[in-house]
Design a protein around this motif. Structure first.
Motif, PDB file in Angstrom:
ATOM      1  N   GLY A   1       2.052  -8.236  14.984  1.00 44.98           N
ATOM      2  CA  GLY A   1       2.781  -6.908  15.006  1.00 44.98           C
ATOM      3  C   GLY A   1       3.507  -6.656  13.604  1.00 44.98           C
ATOM      4  O   GLY A   1       3.358  -5.657  12.929  1.00 44.98           O
ATOM      5  N   LEU A   2       4.101  -7.881  13.375  1.00 44.40           N
ATOM      6  CA  LEU A   2       4.915  -7.729  11.990  1.00 44.40           C
ATOM      7  C   LEU A   2       4.079  -7.495  10.762  1.00 44.40           C
ATOM      8  O   LEU A   2       4.512  -7.017   9.818  1.00 44.40           O
ATOM      9  N   SER A   3       3.098  -8.412  10.783  1.00 41.76           N
ATOM     10  CA  SER A   3       2.224  -8.220   9.569  1.00 41.76           C
ATOM     11  C   SER A   3       1.490  -6.888   9.650  1.00 41.76           C
ATOM     12  O   SER A   3       1.572  -6.205   8.186  1.00 41.76           O
ATOM     13  N   ASN A   4       0.994  -6.285  10.563  1.00 38.94           N
ATOM     14  CA  ASN A   4       0.564  -4.607  10.645  1.00 38.94           C
ATOM     15  C   ASN A   4       1.801  -3.989   9.916  1.00 38.94           C
ATOM     16  O   ASN A   4       1.484  -2.866   9.379  1.00 38.94           O
ATOM     17  N   THR A   5       3.057  -4.069  10.766  1.00 40.54           N
ATOM     18  CA  THR A   5       4.215  -3.300  10.269  1.00 40.54           C
ATOM     19  C   THR A   5       4.190  -3.298   8.774  1.00 40.54           C
ATOM     20  O   THR A   5       4.392  -2.296   8.099  1.00 40.54           O
ATOM     21  N   SER A   6       4.252  -4.617   8.328  1.00 41.35           N
ATOM     22  CA  SER A   6       4.708  -4.648   6.839  1.00 41.35           C
ATOM     23  C   SER A   6       3.532  -4.334   5.782  1.00 41.35           C
ATOM     24  O   SER A   6       3.943  -3.737   4.845  1.00 41.35           O
ATOM     25  N   VAL A   7       2.355  -4.355   6.151  1.00 40.29           N
ATOM     26  CA  VAL A   7       1.374  -4.009   5.412  1.00 40.29           C
ATOM     27  C   VAL A   7       1.122  -2.417   5.384  1.00 40.29           C
ATOM     28  O   VAL A   7       0.755  -1.924   4.544  1.00 40.29           O
ATOM     29  N   GLY A   8       1.695  -1.793   6.432  1.00 39.08           N
ATOM     30  CA  GLY A   8       1.675  -0.435   6.473  1.00 39.08           C
ATOM     31  C   GLY A   8       2.609   0.383   5.597  1.00 39.08           C
ATOM     32  O   GLY A   8       2.273   1.573   5.161  1.00 39.08           O
ATOM     33  N   TYR A   9       3.307  -0.365   4.776  1.00 38.92           N
ATOM     34  CA  TYR A   9       4.018   0.241   3.558  1.00 38.92           C
ATOM     35  C   TYR A   9       3.123   0.258   2.297  1.00 38.92           C
ATOM     36  O   TYR A   9       3.666   0.655   1.371  1.00 38.92           O
ATOM     37  N   LEU A  10       2.262  -0.465   2.165  1.00 37.61           N
ATOM     38  CA  LEU A  10       1.355  -0.452   1.093  1.00 37.61           C
ATOM     39  C   LEU A  10       0.285   0.507   1.197  1.00 37.61           C
ATOM     40  O   LEU A  10      -0.042   1.076   2.065  1.00 37.61           O
ATOM     41  N   ASN A  11      -0.507   0.764  -0.099  1.00 40.35           N
ATOM     42  CA  ASN A  11      -1.617   1.744  -0.113  1.00 40.35           C
ATOM     43  C   ASN A  11      -2.490   1.024   0.001  1.00 40.35           C
ATOM     44  O   ASN A  11      -2.735  -0.403   0.507  1.00 40.35           O
ATOM     45  N   TYR A  12      -3.719   1.824   0.557  1.00 34.13           N
ATOM     46  CA  TYR A  12      -4.907   1.514   1.515  1.00 34.13           C
ATOM     47  C   TYR A  12      -5.420   0.215   0.471  1.00 34.13           C
ATOM     48  O   TYR A  12      -6.128  -0.828   1.311  1.00 34.13           O
ATOM     49  N   PRO A  13      -5.758   0.245  -0.696  1.00 34.95           N
ATOM     50  CA  PRO A  13      -6.487  -0.633  -1.296  1.00 34.95           C
ATOM     51  C   PRO A  13      -5.802  -2.041  -1.043  1.00 34.95           C
ATOM     52  O   PRO A  13      -6.565  -3.240  -1.046  1.00 34.95           O
TER      53      PRO A  13
ATOM     54  N   GLN B   1      -3.810  -3.087   1.067  1.00 38.57           N
ATOM     55  CA  GLN B   1      -3.893  -3.570   2.548  1.00 38.57           C
ATOM     56  C   GLN B   1      -5.230  -4.247   2.845  1.00 38.57           C
ATOM     57  O   GLN B   1      -5.142  -5.194   3.258  1.00 38.57           O
ATOM     58  N   VAL B   2      -6.374  -3.781   2.291  1.00 39.83           N
ATOM     59  CA  VAL B   2      -7.777  -4.403   2.423  1.00 39.83           C
ATOM     60  C   VAL B   2      -7.580  -5.689   1.830  1.00 39.83           C
ATOM     61  O   VAL B   2      -8.241  -6.756   2.230  1.00 39.83           O
ATOM     62  N   ILE B   3      -7.264  -5.651   0.312  1.00 43.44           N
ATOM     63  CA  ILE B   3      -7.091  -7.153  -0.184  1.00 43.44           C
ATOM     64  C   ILE B   3      -6.319  -8.126   0.724  1.00 43.44           C
ATOM     65  O   ILE B   3      -6.713  -9.142   0.806  1.00 43.44           O
ATOM     66  N   PHE B   4      -5.127  -7.708   1.223  1.00 43.46           N
ATOM     67  CA  PHE B   4      -4.017  -8.647   1.709  1.00 43.46           C
ATOM     68  C   PHE B   4      -4.816  -9.044   3.159  1.00 43.46           C
ATOM     69  O   PHE B   4      -4.898 -10.207   3.576  1.00 43.46           O
ATOM     70  N   LYS B   5      -5.601  -8.086   3.959  1.00 47.06           N
ATOM     71  CA  LYS B   5      -6.483  -8.524   5.216  1.00 47.06           C
ATOM     72  C   LYS B   5      -7.231  -9.321   4.671  1.00 47.06           C
ATOM     73  O   LYS B   5      -7.776 -10.233   5.754  1.00 47.06           O
TER      74      LYS B   5
END
Length: 64
Positions: free
Chosen positions: A14-26, A28-32
């Motif tokens: 939950g915390l990782s999804n919330t924190s990644v939500g502040y980043l732009n989509y590309p 987010q994909v790289i981090f995931k």
């Protein structure tokens, strides 16, 4: 003990999804996509896992 581990796993997701939500989509994909790398390193260090088979399967999959 297992209840604590389960709670921490859910909280981490939950915390990782919330924190990644502040980043732009590309980004987010790289981090995931990079989440697997620390897990693999931890498997080598903690369990002594051999990654030769994992990497060969990955390379074979990418060639298809």
């Amino acid at each position: 003990m297992y209840i604590l581990l389960a709670f921490l796993s859910v909280a981490t997701m939950g915390l990782s999804n919330t924190s990644v939500g502040y980043l732009n989509y590309p980004t987010q994909v790289i981090f995931k996509c990079c989440k697997l790398i620390p897990v693999m390193i931890g498997g080598v260090i903690i369990q002594g896992t051999k990654l030769k088979q994992i990497f060969s399967l990955y390379v074979m999959r990418e060639r298809i």
